[in-house]
Design an enzyme around this catalytic site. Structure first.
Site, PDB file in Angstrom:
ATOM      1  N   TRP A   1      11.345  24.331  -9.501  1.00  0.00           N
ATOM      2  CA  TRP A   1      11.176  25.282  -8.467  1.00  0.00           C
ATOM      3  C   TRP A   1       9.976  24.665  -7.526  1.00  0.00           C
ATOM      4  O   TRP A   1       8.960  24.525  -8.019  1.00  0.00           O
ATOM      5  CB  TRP A   1      10.676  26.609  -8.967  1.00  0.00           C
ATOM      6  CG  TRP A   1      10.179  27.686  -8.200  1.00  0.00           C
ATOM      7  CD1 TRP A   1       8.881  27.934  -7.982  1.00  0.00           C
ATOM      8  CD2 TRP A   1      10.805  28.687  -7.319  1.00  0.00           C
ATOM      9  NE1 TRP A   1       8.699  28.765  -6.831  1.00  0.00           N
ATOM     10  CE2 TRP A   1       9.685  29.347  -6.549  1.00  0.00           C
ATOM     11  CE3 TRP A   1      12.060  29.166  -7.226  1.00  0.00           C
ATOM     12  CZ2 TRP A   1      10.150  30.567  -5.921  1.00  0.00           C
ATOM     13  CZ3 TRP A   1      12.398  30.243  -6.442  1.00  0.00           C
ATOM     14  CH2 TRP A   1      11.364  30.952  -5.769  1.00  0.00           C
TER      15      TRP A   1
ATOM     16  N   CYS B   1       9.271  26.349 -13.032  1.00  0.00           N
ATOM     17  CA  CYS B   1      10.237  25.383 -13.246  1.00  0.00           C
ATOM     18  C   CYS B   1      10.574  25.698 -14.884  1.00  0.00           C
ATOM     19  O   CYS B   1       9.906  26.601 -15.575  1.00  0.00           O
ATOM     20  CB  CYS B   1       9.532  24.184 -13.136  1.00  0.00           C
ATOM     21  SG  CYS B   1       8.757  23.586 -11.624  1.00  0.00           S
TER      22      CYS B   1
ATOM     23  N   GLU C   1       3.233  51.076   0.742  1.00  0.00           N
ATOM     24  CA  GLU C   1       3.929  50.136  -0.291  1.00  0.00           C
ATOM     25  C   GLU C   1       4.300  50.929  -1.519  1.00  0.00           C
ATOM     26  O   GLU C   1       5.101  50.864  -2.189  1.00  0.00           O
ATOM     27  CB  GLU C   1       3.110  49.122  -0.658  1.00  0.00           C
ATOM     28  CG  GLU C   1       3.348  48.223  -1.771  1.00  0.00           C
ATOM     29  CD  GLU C   1       4.907  47.550  -1.662  1.00  0.00           C
ATOM     30  OE1 GLU C   1       5.296  47.704  -0.424  1.00  0.00           O
ATOM     31  OE2 GLU C   1       5.268  46.869  -2.544  1.00  0.00           O
TER      32      GLU C   1
ATOM     33  N   LYS D   1       7.878  51.495  -3.243  1.00  0.00           N
ATOM     34  CA  LYS D   1       8.181  51.133  -4.396  1.00  0.00           C
ATOM     35  C   LYS D   1       8.743  52.229  -5.382  1.00  0.00           C
ATOM     36  O   LYS D   1       9.985  52.037  -6.054  1.00  0.00           O
ATOM     37  CB  LYS D   1       7.025  50.856  -5.180  1.00  0.00           C
ATOM     38  CG  LYS D   1       6.589  49.415  -6.011  1.00  0.00           C
ATOM     39  CD  LYS D   1       7.246  48.108  -5.637  1.00  0.00           C
ATOM     40  CE  LYS D   1       7.984  47.924  -4.378  1.00  0.00           C
ATOM     41  NZ  LYS D   1       8.015  46.534  -3.723  1.00  0.00           N
TER      42      LYS D   1
ATOM     43  N   ASN E   1       5.617  21.444 -15.493  1.00  0.00           N
ATOM     44  CA  ASN E   1       5.263  22.556 -14.889  1.00  0.00           C
ATOM     45  C   ASN E   1       4.199  22.853 -14.384  1.00  0.00           C
ATOM     46  O   ASN E   1       3.020  22.655 -15.340  1.00  0.00           O
ATOM     47  CB  ASN E   1       5.888  23.752 -15.600  1.00  0.00           C
ATOM     48  CG  ASN E   1       7.172  23.825 -16.027  1.00  0.00           C
ATOM     49  OD1 ASN E   1       8.235  23.196 -15.400  1.00  0.00           O
ATOM     50  ND2 ASN E   1       7.707  24.803 -16.748  1.00  0.00           N
ATOM     51  N   GLY E   2       3.919  23.555 -13.153  1.00  0.00           N
ATOM     52  CA  GLY E   2       2.590  23.857 -12.823  1.00  0.00           C
ATOM     53  C   GLY E   2       2.160  23.262 -11.336  1.00  0.00           C
ATOM     54  O   GLY E   2       3.021  22.602 -10.714  1.00  0.00           O
TER      55      GLY E   2
ATOM     56  N   ARG F   1      15.099  31.822 -14.315  1.00  0.00           N
ATOM     57  CA  ARG F   1      13.857  31.693 -13.506  1.00  0.00           C
ATOM     58  C   ARG F   1      13.872  31.148 -12.194  1.00  0.00           C
ATOM     59  O   ARG F   1      12.866  31.232 -11.393  1.00  0.00           O
ATOM     60  CB  ARG F   1      13.124  30.767 -14.275  1.00  0.00           C
ATOM     61  CG  ARG F   1      12.936  31.296 -15.693  1.00  0.00           C
ATOM     62  CD  ARG F   1      12.409  30.284 -16.647  1.00  0.00           C
ATOM     63  NE  ARG F   1      11.107  29.439 -16.294  1.00  0.00           N
ATOM     64  CZ  ARG F   1       9.985  29.909 -16.387  1.00  0.00           C
ATOM     65  NH1 ARG F   1       9.850  30.887 -17.263  1.00  0.00           N
ATOM     66  NH2 ARG F   1       8.767  29.465 -15.820  1.00  0.00           N
TER      67      ARG F   1
ATOM     68  N   HIS G   1      -1.118  66.885  10.420  1.00  0.00           N
ATOM     69  CA  HIS G   1      -0.444  66.834  11.448  1.00  0.00           C
ATOM     70  C   HIS G   1       1.237  67.158  11.313  1.00  0.00           C
ATOM     71  O   HIS G   1       1.926  66.720  12.059  1.00  0.00           O
ATOM     72  CB  HIS G   1      -0.665  65.788  12.460  1.00  0.00           C
ATOM     73  CG  HIS G   1      -1.886  65.607  12.945  1.00  0.00           C
ATOM     74  ND1 HIS G   1      -2.358  66.458  14.066  1.00  0.00           N
ATOM     75  CD2 HIS G   1      -3.134  64.933  12.525  1.00  0.00           C
ATOM     76  CE1 HIS G   1      -3.750  66.176  14.039  1.00  0.00           C
ATOM     77  NE2 HIS G   1      -4.227  65.052  13.237  1.00  0.00           N
TER      78      HIS G   1
ATOM     79  N   GLU H   1      12.644  52.801  -3.963  1.00  0.00           N
ATOM     80  CA  GLU H   1      13.424  51.739  -4.213  1.00  0.00           C
ATOM     81  C   GLU H   1      13.979  52.008  -5.529  1.00  0.00           C
ATOM     82  O   GLU H   1      15.127  51.793  -6.017  1.00  0.00           O
ATOM     83  CB  GLU H   1      12.696  50.463  -4.094  1.00  0.00           C
ATOM     84  CG  GLU H   1      12.769  50.009  -2.997  1.00  0.00           C
ATOM     85  CD  GLU H   1      12.021  48.594  -3.075  1.00  0.00           C
ATOM     86  OE1 GLU H   1      11.089  48.151  -3.358  1.00  0.00           O
ATOM     87  OE2 GLU H   1      12.783  47.557  -2.403  1.00  0.00           O
TER      88      GLU H   1
ATOM     89  N   LYS I   1      18.152  41.465  -3.006  1.00  0.00           N
ATOM     90  CA  LYS I   1      16.979  40.720  -3.295  1.00  0.00           C
ATOM     91  C   LYS I   1      16.354  40.151  -2.077  1.00  0.00           C
ATOM     92  O   LYS I   1      15.480  39.929  -1.471  1.00  0.00           O
ATOM     93  CB  LYS I   1      16.915  39.752  -4.348  1.00  0.00           C
ATOM     94  CG  LYS I   1      15.568  39.022  -4.601  1.00  0.00           C
ATOM     95  CD  LYS I   1      14.726  39.911  -5.392  1.00  0.00           C
ATOM     96  CE  LYS I   1      13.211  39.384  -5.106  1.00  0.00           C
ATOM     97  NZ  LYS I   1      12.033  40.327  -5.256  1.00  0.00           N
TER      98      LYS I   1
HETATM   99  O1  M6R Z   1      12.091  38.042   1.329  1.00  0.00           O
HETATM  100  P1  M6R Z   1      11.398  39.065   2.161  1.00  0.00           P
HETATM  101  O2  M6R Z   1       9.930  39.214   1.839  1.00  0.00           O
HETATM  102  O3  M6R Z   1      11.610  38.623   3.613  1.00  0.00           O
HETATM  103  O4  M6R Z   1      11.980  40.327   2.018  1.00  0.00           O
HETATM  104  C1  M6R Z   1      11.472  41.489   2.854  1.00  0.00           C
HETATM  105  C2  M6R Z   1      12.125  42.794   2.300  1.00  0.00           C
HETATM  106  O5  M6R Z   1      13.440  42.769   2.453  1.00  0.00           O
HETATM  107  C3  M6R Z   1      11.732  42.918   0.891  1.00  0.00           C
HETATM  108  O6  M6R Z   1       9.998  42.967   0.763  1.00  0.00           O
HETATM  109  C4  M6R Z   1      12.037  44.357   0.413  1.00  0.00           C
HETATM  110  O7  M6R Z   1      11.325  45.441   1.158  1.00  0.00           O
HETATM  111  C5  M6R Z   1      12.014  44.525  -1.011  1.00  0.00           C
HETATM  112  N1  M6R Z   1      13.059  45.228  -1.701  1.00  0.00           N
HETATM  113  C6  M6R Z   1      10.797  45.395  -1.426  1.00  0.00           C
HETATM  114  O8  M6R Z   1      10.453  45.681  -2.744  1.00  0.00           O
END
Ligand code: M6R
Length: 608
Positions: free
Chosen positions: A74, A2, A481, A485, A98-99, A27, A504, A488, A603
């Site tokens: 939020w 928030c 992961e 990262k 907030n919190g 935010r 393999h 991406e 996003k």
């Molecule tokens: O909002 P969600 O967690 O459902 O999103 C899932 C994926 O689209 C999301 O995790 C995506 O892989 C990100 N860009 C990862 O960094």
């Protein structure tokens, strides 16, 4: 997270408040509101949705005044709505917050017995009632606020107004930030610097356990106990964009650094340490959850990696059979759902189209659905039978970081919760597992302290053609992961592999141009993983090892070693994640990519 703004001076308060809230829009928020002192009263204007709605409301129904408070919410307790938006009023007291107040249900019950009526579902409203109670028993607004906050457990920053004291704003801070902006004949209060940067650069940061009494002509700081605090103002030189990022170069780095606090917020109120138990109120009365015969996890992207770790938690800690699927696969493969199957979907945004469709597919086949979500009242949260929220706060950077580690936190809690309810783990056995969770934020801090060393590694390997990430068991998803990262945000091709699978196929990729990041905890397969690495080394591969247990043998073959603290094997994935995030981040910075908005990515993926 928030946003908070307060103003006292000679200008039109509502204009300054809305302007300040606009500077905090980045935010994320779902509702907003303002309140000002006007002719002996404090009118409040609140609305759901964007600040444009609040501006429209203020145009149609203006409020005057030179003193006021404003808030963007939020949602954490209670869905986004006008009733749940701040400011909250109790009699003559008006509060923004907030919190999270951990003991708000207890306080609400107590206040209910005193005849207090509540008009929202929020934890915040109890604060306004507690202050009003203290005022009615003869305290002034400062003493009343002090008395009320002594009863609060959790994290909070608040700003308080009282109708009979139009020349005073009271702010208090515990765990969430508050900054006081100092002007000439006017002063400001905010949760973040950008909200006040248009007006002043002289600021006082409140520390935890401190209060500020803010008047037109001065600011007095004290501790919650009333001890005077003396502090010199600081002058901030940040430009507005840097200020939004809290001084960090990118939101991604800010969010990586927010993880210790996000994990604390996520476990807040959910640990019953003395009883060797955890509480998930969201599953109260859900016998179908505790009696689950199988747990099927469904998610996409990073959340899918969290599910892969979650599968280990429910199998290893709660001994429930489990499997994991992608939302996009589950929805179309006509899955066989046996009686007693509980589907757990995980999503930061709560809006991912494939995950949402998977919920429908699961429900059509008779499964009950638990959602683990970061956004309150999102589509996924609304469609599930039960929701457990992560409290990561808004994640702005497209690449997910703090959402992931808070998802792991909730999944660990879920594993423990199910294990305790099913009698698989007793209080004595659960106690050390809970203690490890309590120590997790400080261990994450320790990982973050490796930042400079990781930055150097990133520069050294940042020109590589590709990367291989290897992990085993519960840490295999962290290898996935790490690779995601890097892909991406740096656009370098990277693959995550189960370390034992390397021979393999992927071993063919290994050259000096393809560094290998190996996750190497000191576990039952440490020796086997070392052997895998020797295979890499003998083919000229450059090894970056991430481990809680460096050894002479490892030093012989690894080009780089990043050490993380030791913890129980179930929580090690969280710690191993931090170097993965920092490595990807610094490689991306080295290559000059658009870190927060990587090409082609959104996003929230709300389409198939
Ligand atoms: O909002 P969600 O967690 O459902 O999103 C899932 C994926 O689209 C999301 O995790 C995506 O892989 C990100 N860009 C990862 O960094």
């Amino acid at each position: 997270m928030c946003g908070i703004i307060g103003y006292i001076g000679d200008r039109d308060a509502s204009t300054i408040l809305v302007q300040g809230l606009k500077r905090l829009e980045y935010r994320g928020y779902d509702s907003a509101g303002v309140a000002t002192f006007t002719e002996g009263t404090i009118p409040v204007r609140r609305c759901l949705g964007k600040l444009e709605n609040l501006e429209r409301l203020l145009r149609d129904d203006p409020i005057e005044g030179k003193v006021g408070i404003g808030h963007t919410r939020w949602a954490t307790h209670g869905r986004p709505s006008e009733e749940n938006a701040h400011p909250h009023r109790a009699g003559k007291v008006v509060v923004i917050h907030n919190g999270i107040i951990e003991n708000y249900l207890e306080l609400r019950a107590h206040l209910g017995k005193l005849g207090r009526k509540f008009t929202s579902e929020t934890d915040t409203e109890v604060i306004s009632h507690l202050i009003e109670e203290a005022v009615l028993s003869g305290r002034d607004i400062v003493a009343a606020t002090r008395e009320a906050i002594a009863q609060l457990e959790g994290s909070f920053s608040i700003v308080v107004m009282h109708q009979d004291d139009p020349e005073t704003l009271v702010a208090a801070k515990s765990a969430t930030p508050i900054v006081i902006g100092l002007g000439e004949g006017e002063n400001f209060i905010a949760s973040d610097i950008p909200a006040i940067l248009d007006h002043t650069r002289r600021v006082l940061f409140l520390e935890d356990g401190e209060m500020a009494v803010v008047r037109r002509d001065g600011v007095t700081l004290t501790t919650f106990a009333g001890e005077p605090v003396s502090r010199e103002p600081r002058v901030v030189s940040w430009d507005p964009v840097t200020a939004q990022k809290g001084g960090y170069r990118h939101f991604l780095l800010k969010e990586i650094h927010e993880q210790p606090q996000a994990i604390i917020d996520t476990m807040r109120g959910r640990l019953l340490q003395e009883e060797g138990d955890v509480s998930l109120d969201e599953l109260a009365g859900c016998e179908w959850a505790t009696n689950a015969k199988r747990i099927t996890f469904v998610a996409c992207g990073t959340a899918w990696h969290a599910c892969q770790v979650g599968k280990y938690f429910v199998e290893q800690i709660a001994r429930i059979p489990s499997d994991v699927d992608y939302g996009s696969e589950f929805r179309y493969r006509d899955p066989v759902i046996e009686d007693g199957t509980v589907v757990v979907v995980v999503s930061q945004s709560g809006e991912t189209a494939d995950t949402l469709a998977a919920i429908e597919a699961a429900r059509e086949r008779g499964a009950k659905v638990i959602a683990i979500c970061n956004v309150v009242d999102s589509s996924i949260a609304r469609r599930a039978d039960a929701v457990i929220y992560t409290h990561a706060g808004p994640e702005i950077s497209v690449a997910s970081t703090k959402a992931f580690t808070t998802q792991l936190t909730v999944l660990y809690l879920l594993g423990l919760f199910l294990a305790r309810r099913r009698g698989v783990v007793d209080a004595e056995a659960a106690a050390p597992l809970i203690a490890d969770l309590v120590n997790l934020p400080s261990h994450v801090e320790e990982c973050l302290r490796r930042e400079r060393a990781i930055e150097k590694i990133a520069k050294k390997y940042g020109d590589a053609r590709g990367f291989l990430y290897l992990g085993r068991g519960i840490n295999y998803p962290i290898a996935l992961e790490g690779a995601l990262k890097l892909k991406e945000i740096s656009y370098i091709h990277a693959e995550g592999y189960a370390a034992g699978e390397m021979k393999h196929g992927p071993i063919a990729l290994i050259t000096e141009q393809v560094p290998v990041v190996v996750l190497l905890p000191k576990d039952a397969v440490y020796g086997k993983s070392l052997s895998n690495m020797k295979e890499v080394e003998s083919r000229g591969g450059r090894i970056i090892a991430v481990t809680d247990s460096p050894s002479a043998e490892l030093e012989d073959i690894a080009w780089e070693i990043i050490q993380v603290p030791t913890t129980n094997p179930c929580l090690l994935p969280v710690l191993l994640t931090i170097p993965m995030q920092l490595l990807a981040y610094y490689i991306a910075v080295y290559r000059g990519t658009d870190v927060d908005q990587p090409r082609n990515l959104a996003k929230s993926v709300t389409v198939e």
